[in-house]
Design an enzyme around this catalytic site. Structure first.
Site, PDB file in Angstrom:
ATOM      1  N   GLY A 354      -8.198  -6.712   4.447  1.00 50.27           N
ATOM      2  CA  GLY A 354      -7.299  -6.928   3.317  1.00 50.27           C
ATOM      3  C   GLY A 354      -5.866  -6.706   3.729  1.00 50.27           C
ATOM      4  N   ASP A 355      -4.962  -7.234   2.931  1.00 52.28           N
ATOM      5  CA  ASP A 355      -3.533  -7.133   3.238  1.00 52.28           C
ATOM      6  C   ASP A 355      -2.804  -6.897   1.930  1.00 52.28           C
ATOM      7  OD1 ASP A 355      -1.150  -7.164   4.495  1.00 52.28           O
ATOM      8  OD2 ASP A 355      -1.295  -9.197   5.300  1.00 52.28           O
ATOM      9  N   GLY A 357       0.380  -4.360  -0.419  1.00 52.04           N
ATOM     10  CA  GLY A 357       1.793  -4.017  -0.425  1.00 52.04           C
ATOM     11  C   GLY A 357       2.153  -2.913   0.536  1.00 52.04           C
ATOM     12  N   LYS A 375      -6.370   1.654   7.903  1.00 53.38           N
ATOM     13  CA  LYS A 375      -5.205   1.136   7.184  1.00 53.38           C
ATOM     14  C   LYS A 375      -3.967   1.337   8.064  1.00 53.38           C
ATOM     15  CE  LYS A 375      -4.378   2.017   2.754  1.00 53.38           C
ATOM     16  NZ  LYS A 375      -3.892   2.746   1.538  1.00 53.38           N
ATOM     17  N   ASP A 471      -2.781   4.359  -9.821  1.00 52.09           N
ATOM     18  CA  ASP A 471      -2.994   2.945  -9.490  1.00 52.09           C
ATOM     19  C   ASP A 471      -4.460   2.572  -9.670  1.00 52.09           C
ATOM     20  OD1 ASP A 471      -2.083   0.429  -8.816  1.00 52.09           O
ATOM     21  OD2 ASP A 471      -2.234   0.742  -6.663  1.00 52.09           O
TER      22      ASP A 471
END
Length: 675
Positions: A354-355, A357, A375, A471
């Site tokens: 995944g990519d 912010g 990460k 979040d």
């Protein structure tokens, strides 16, 4: 100068050189780098605004305010002092109302709808040899001009200004259906087909109540195809094109293929920076030391304090730093950069999971055989360092079956900031609800209810640990192969002082999930997580994303759509049709109860929301009423309930009730003593 004063001067000057010189060099180097390395092309592609419209940036560009290399040829936009930007497609002009760079789509309206009191488009939308395509969520609206007769069995939308005593012009939906009803279109001189945004039956019903001009102003959604700008943007660059090939324009003048992370400044600029920074640093240090000495000598003369004999400033070794880091992180391992580079095959792009912010996540395998998710935070950014430290400090002291486990991290002095998590193989909840793994048969209501309860259980643990996640969203809820929940991504989390009702901080989070009370008042509380969780509950019920610009403008945010649907007793219109809501009474009652709970969580006033313990208790009641996947003695522990808990019925709906009471139940404020 007397001897004591002389020796004090020497000591002060040495100390000044040791501290001030380094600091001065650092800041002047930064300033010089910024001054000398900003590239004209980079500056030329700064995002621009046009009237009241959206911000214009790659792949679009304003031809009178930006250079053509800031976008692609077919994406040229005119401003012309109009209220909104205008894009020309196949000779027709279209006003751009909104743009979503994330989903690569925009809402377009034929400019005639705003410029002409009697708009009469004369050409079909032609997208051949363009990078655009019409969103599947649309219906075709046909304008028929100069017809001898009009259909009698279907609704028409008169175009009076283009009609006379003998010929009529009108609009209709579904021309092919009208033809099947026996109407002959041979009596009409011209037809123009116009796409109109509509993705539900309610949208279609709404369109039927409009005039033809209002229908034209609804517009339609176009998707585009272009190279993604996310990686370039996150690395500090700006996207553009060179002979229709994608390039990443970096602040230092470098042109990269995808990002500016590995770029550097050429040697001429480095020499200039070094010389300027050196002279500036020496000058600033000399001045600082002079005033520093004057201040110190004045204090020395007015006091009788003796100079300490031994003052040392020994730098700690790298090994010592590592030992202190492991000690501080209570068992969280500090990996070397080389270990993680090898585990991810030198951060092979094919291993990307995944990519986002904050950084890119890679799949890796450690030497001991463990599969991990690494990460890699984007570098050269103070916020990234703060996010790195925040996530490590929080996860290092948390242990819960529904929270992702942190295996370790790199040293903060490492080439890149790296976090190492357990690898969760089944993707995110968002993937399974409305993403690439969406499969209705794999996610029945009982499983969704289990996911909701386990997520609430994780949040209850966080809140009890004085932590607000900040979040909460379906993309941060990971699922293992048995669909057990692992809540992840604590980069925005905030330690919450228990002796205060809130903390004041600038709003951070994800659009669609952000607590409106927090957004307006800058007051973060644990109820902010409850609001976000309410959005997740509605995602579980509807399988819809939290934000979707292809929906009607009043329904773009799922939270607002849910409030309106529940208040108008139209919940059935947004429930995922695969759940059996219409055919299974037990599913219908359970879904309605969860929707009622979501309604409470989504209240704008935080005091009208339950706390997460009450949310978990209600979800557990609903599961026990026929949707528990495990034995009763294996359900999530929510504590012992009192027999008089029925008093909560004035506020929270129990399992099995319908949502008819939603507008009234929020009139009683929740007991926030647990906050």
């Amino acid at each position: 100068m007397d001897p004591p004063t002389f020796f004090f001067f020497l000591f002060t000057y040495k100390r000044c050189l040791h501290e001030r010189f380094i600091v001065s060099i650092f800041y002047f180097t930064l300033l010089s780098t910024r001054t000398l390395s900003l590239d004209p092309k980079f500056e030329a592609c700064e995002p621009k605004s046009c009237g009241n419209g959206p911000i214009i940036t790659y792949p679009f560009y304003l031809y009178d305010k930006q250079e053509p290399f800031c976008g692609y040829p077919n994406f040229e936009i005119a401003c012309n002092d109009s209220e909104f930007p205008v894009l020309s497609i196949s000779g027709e002009e279209y006003i751009i109302r909104t743009i979503s760079y994330t989903s690569q789509s925009f809402l377009a309206v034929n400019s005639l709808a705003y410029q002409d009191p009697c708009p009469r488009p004369l050409h079909n939308l032609t997208l051949h040899r363009t990078p655009f395509s019409v969103s599947p969520s649309h219906v075709n609206f046909t304008l028929a001009y100069d017809c001898v007769e009009k259909p009698e069995k279907v609704a028409t939308f008169p175009v009076d200004c283009a009609s006379n005593n003998t010929h009529r012009s009108f609009g209709i939906f579904r021309r092919e259906y009208v033809a099947q009803e026996g109407f002959s279109f041979g009596s009409c001189q011209k037809f123009v087909d116009i796409p109109v945004a509509a993705d539900s039956e309610s949208d279609a019903n709404r369109l039927m109540k409009m005039s033809y001009v209002e229908i034209l102003k609804t517009g339609f959604v176009l998707n585009w195809t272009a190279h993604s700008c996310l990686r370039c943007k996150n690395s500090g660059g700006r996207c553009g094109s060179d002979k229709q090939e994608f390039i990443c324009l970096c602040p230092n003048g470098q042109k990269a293929h995808s990002s500016c992370k590995n770029g550097g400044i050429n040697w001429k600029v480095k020499i200039c920076i070094g010389v300027v920074a050196g002279f500036a640093g020496i000058s600033a240090t000399s001045a600082a030391c002079y005033f520093y000495y004057r201040r110190k000598i004045r204090r020395y003369r007015t006091s009788s304090v003796l100079l300490p004999k031994n003052i040392t400033s020994e730098p700690s070794s790298k090994n010592s730093d590592m030992e202190k880091a492991e000690e501080l992180l209570a068992g969280v391992r500090v990996f070397t950069y080389e270990e993680l580079e090898e585990a991810t095959n030198n951060f092979d792009p094919s291993k990307e999971l995944g990519d986002g912010g904050f950084g890119t996540v890679y799949y890796g395998q450690l030497k001991d055989g463990r599969s991990v998710a690494v990460k890699r935070l984007y570098e050269n950014n103070y916020k990234r360092v703060e996010q790195f430290r925040n996530e490590v400090e929080i996860l290092a002291r948390l242990r819960h079956p529904n929270l992702v486990t942190l295996f370790g991290c790199s040293s903060k002095h490492s080439r890149d900031l790296l976090l190492v998590y357990e690898f969760i193989p089944n993707g995110t909840l968002a993937d399974h609800l409305h993403g690439p793994r969406a499969n209705p048969s794999a996610l029945p209501w009982s499983t969704r209810l289990k996911i909701a309860a386990e997520t609430a259980n994780a949040l209850k643990y966080l809140h009890a640990s004085e932590i607000i996640h900040r979040d909460v969203k379906s993309n941060n809820i990971l699922l293992d192969r048995n669909f057990n929940v692992k809540v992840a991504d604590f980069g925005l989390s905030r330690l919450f002082p228990m002796d205060r009702t809130h903390v004041s901080t600038s709003p951070q989070g994800t659009p669609g999930y952000l607590d409106p009370d927090y957004h307006q008042c800058y007051q973060l509380t644990s109820k902010s997580d409850v609001f976000s969780f309410g959005v997740v509950l509605m995602e579980l019920i509807s399988s819809m994303p939290a934000v979707d610009i292809t929906r009607h403008r009043h329904e773009i945010n799922l939270s607002k759509m849910a409030i309106v649907k529940i208040q108008s007793h139209s919940l059935h219109e947004m429930v995922d049709s695969t759940l059996g809501f219409e055919t299974d009474a037990k599913v219908r009652d359970s879904v309605s109860s969860v929707a009622e709970l979501a309604f409470q969580c989504l209240q704008s006033d935080k005091d009208l929301r339950p706390d997460i313990s009450q949310v978990l208790e209600t979800l557990t009641r609903i599961r026990n009423d026929g949707f528990d996947l495990e034995r009763a003695d294996e359900i999530i522990d929510v504590g012992v309930a009192n027999d008089d808990d029925d008093d909560d019925g004035a506020v929270m709906m129990k399992s099995g009730q319908l949502v008819t009471s939603s507008p009234n139940t929020v009139m009683v404020k929740w007991d926030s003593s647990k906050e």
